[in-house]
Design an enzyme around this catalytic site. Structure first.
Site, PDB file in Angstrom:
ATOM      1  N   SER A 272       0.825  -1.206   0.000  1.00  0.00           N
ATOM      2  CA  SER A 272       0.000   0.000   0.000  1.00  0.00           C
ATOM      3  C   SER A 272       0.857   1.253   0.000  1.00  0.00           C
ATOM      4  O   SER A 272       1.579   1.522   0.959  1.00  0.00           O
ATOM      5  CB  SER A 272      -0.939   0.009   1.211  1.00  0.00           C
ATOM      6  OG  SER A 272      -1.657   1.222   1.271  1.00  0.00           O
ATOM      7  N   LYS A 273       0.756   2.031  -1.076  1.00  0.00           N
ATOM      8  CA  LYS A 273       1.490   3.292  -1.140  1.00  0.00           C
ATOM      9  C   LYS A 273       0.869   4.328  -0.202  1.00  0.00           C
ATOM     10  O   LYS A 273       1.535   5.255   0.234  1.00  0.00           O
ATOM     11  CB  LYS A 273       1.489   3.836  -2.576  1.00  0.00           C
ATOM     12  CG  LYS A 273       2.136   2.902  -3.595  1.00  0.00           C
ATOM     13  CD  LYS A 273       2.024   3.487  -4.988  1.00  0.00           C
ATOM     14  CE  LYS A 273       2.507   2.517  -6.053  1.00  0.00           C
ATOM     15  NZ  LYS A 273       2.338   3.051  -7.410  1.00  0.00           N
TER      16      LYS A 273
END
Length: 509
Positions: A272-273
């Site tokens: 997850s950025k």
């Protein structure tokens, strides 16, 4: 077609090919934000392959989607590649014979390429409005179908095209997808092919604003930058047949393709950025060494004969084999990163040249965290800081651990009362005198081993104090803490003068 081809060849550098200098590979990030671990892994595999075979590693900024470009992101990406120790040989900053290395600066080249395909009939102008395309998409979704262009403008006659152009209508260029795709051998996935014409409409390759899409820009740039091997994420595997059709339409030989499996969380979920904890800037800010990041993202994947913690970049390059990359996704467990960092930090401390850099960094950390609380400037002297590093080698995961509260005694004198010491042993004065006498006799450099022996001898000279109680008392007097390194290590780190000063202070308070 021949005239267009000659013009196109004159618009950029020499044609594609590995040449005698070894393979040419590229990393092509979009400057839409910070460089994350997935991008670092793609860059690293390209870098390792290039250096393994005496080739060239290129950074090409793919900024054709101008709506998503973040100012400063391109510079930040190159900064992080430099920080990670895998700098490009050619890039926007470094230049090279095949530039510009930023796609927004190569628009004329893409226009000439699209003109060539228009002239040969491999591409056509599309006049469909955004509104019509949106209706097509909604209709497909309503019918539970995958949205695709219906190729309406493919069938326009030259007269109809001229009429629309004369009216000044907006247009884009689409590439004609044809059936009969030839299979290609991927360096990772083996033989593969995708009949894209059966599942997709003709793709846009040049938008109305004059910017190319990924498909055109990458094929043109890879050819004219002499890219011999394309190593990219597996999400582009199904698009490769489309790209090979473009190469065929241009009459160019394609590079070799290798698609890298995904980098996922340890539970198999997508990195997850949005969490912000996979960006290189965050790791650098938190004090992680680039070697640790390179080590962990290769150790969790494939490309090597065996898994092994603690590999240096030089070792990674020498042991890397592209034929060993498997199609299985790489599962990344970031909870192991501190241990990877501990291993590489230990190596840095052991190396005299790298240790000098750590000394300066730790001096700055101490000044920042403790400031006016410091004992005096002596705790910032090179010899003292170096002694701290060497004694704590292998015990710390991050350099900043040494300025945590657990190690505050290294930089600030504790405030301990005589009553606190007496609650541990009534022989506090006797123990203090014994330790002061021991320090006075230590003319040579203190060692942990010898001090441990000496302290055991001192305990035997007390009447009723157990060895564990004496160590608890001395630890409290020297550090103000109940836990931490051994008393002998504390004494060696602080040195005889500081040990005596702290004992005197505790006895007189």
């Amino acid at each position: 077609m021949a005239r267009a081809l000659r013009a196109l060849r004159g618009a950029a550098g020499p044609p594609r090919g590995p040449g005698p200098a070894g393979p040419r590979v590229r990393f092509g990030p979009s400057p839409t934000g910070f460089l994350h671990l997935g991008g670092l892994r793609t860059a690293l595999y390209n870098y390792m392959f290039a250096k393994k075979h005496q080739g060239t590693f290129i950074l090409r900024v793919e900024d054709t989607d101008q709506n998503r470009v973040v100012p400063g992101a391109a510079e930040g990406i190159e900064d992080m590649l430099d920080w990670a120790g895998i700098p490009p040989d050619e890039s926007p900053r470094r230049g090279g014979s095949f530039g510009p290395y930023q796609q927004s600066h190569r628009l004329d080249l893409y226009r000439r390429a699209s003109d060539m395909l228009l002239e040969s009939g491999a591409a056509y102008r599309c006049f469909c409005t955004p509104q019509r395309l949106e209706l097509l998409k909604k209709e497909a979704l309503r019918n539970q179908q995958t949205p695709r262009y219906d190729n309406r403008c493919r069938h326009l006659t030259p007269t109809e095209v001229s009429e629309k152009l004369s009216r000044g209508l907006d247009w884009a260029v689409r590439f004609r997808l044809e059936r009969g795709v030839e299979p290609f051998r991927d360096l990772v996935y083996g033989w593969s092919k995708h009949e894209v014409a059966d599942v997709e409409g003709d793709p846009v390759i040049l938008k109305g604003d004059g910017f190319p899409t990924y498909h055109l820009a990458n094929v043109v740039d890879d050819h004219y930058m002499g890219i011999s091997h394309v190593l990219r994420g597996t999400e582009w595997l199904t698009s490769t047949s489309k790209h090979l059709l473009l190469y065929k339409a241009f009459g160019w030989n394609p590079p070799q393709f290798g698609h890298l499996p995904l980098l996922l969380n340890k539970d198999g979920g997508k990195l997850s950025k949005r969490q912000g904890d996979i960006f290189l800037e965050c790791f650098a800010r938190d004090g992680y060494l680039p070697e640790a990041l390179l080590d962990i993202i290769t150790n969790c994947g494939s490309g090597f004969a065996e898994k092994q913690m603690g590999r240096t970049l030089k070792e990674l390059i020498s042991q890397f084999e592209i034929g060993r990359i498997t199609t299985h996704s790489a599962l990344l467990d970031l909870e192991q990163l501190p241990e990877f960092n501990r291993i590489h930090l230990t190596r840095h401390i052991e190396n005299e040249g790298l240790r000098r850099k750590l000394i300066r960094e730790l001096q700055l950390l101490v000044e920042h965290v403790y400031g006016d609380q410091q004992v005096d400037q002596e705790v910032l002297e090179k010899e003292y800081v170096e002694r701290v590093l060497l004694l704590r080698k292998g015990h710390i995961s991050l350099l900043k651990n040494l300025v945590s509260s657990d190690y505050s005694y290294l930089w600030v004198r504790p405030s301990v009362s005589r009553e606190e010491l007496q609650s541990i042993s009534a022989e506090v004065d006797e123990i203090g005198k014994l330790v002061l006498g021991l320090m006075a006799r230590q003319a040579a450099v203190l060692t942990v081993e010898e001090l441990n022996k000496d302290l055991r001898s001192l305990q035997k000279q007390t009447k009723d104090t157990k060895y564990s109680s004496m160590m608890k008392l001395l630890r409290l007097a020297l550090s103000g803490q109940q836990h931490g390194p051994s008393v002998a290590e504390m004494m060696v780190t602080l040195g005889p003068k500081e040990v005596c000063g702290r004992i005197h202070k505790a006895l007189s308070s």
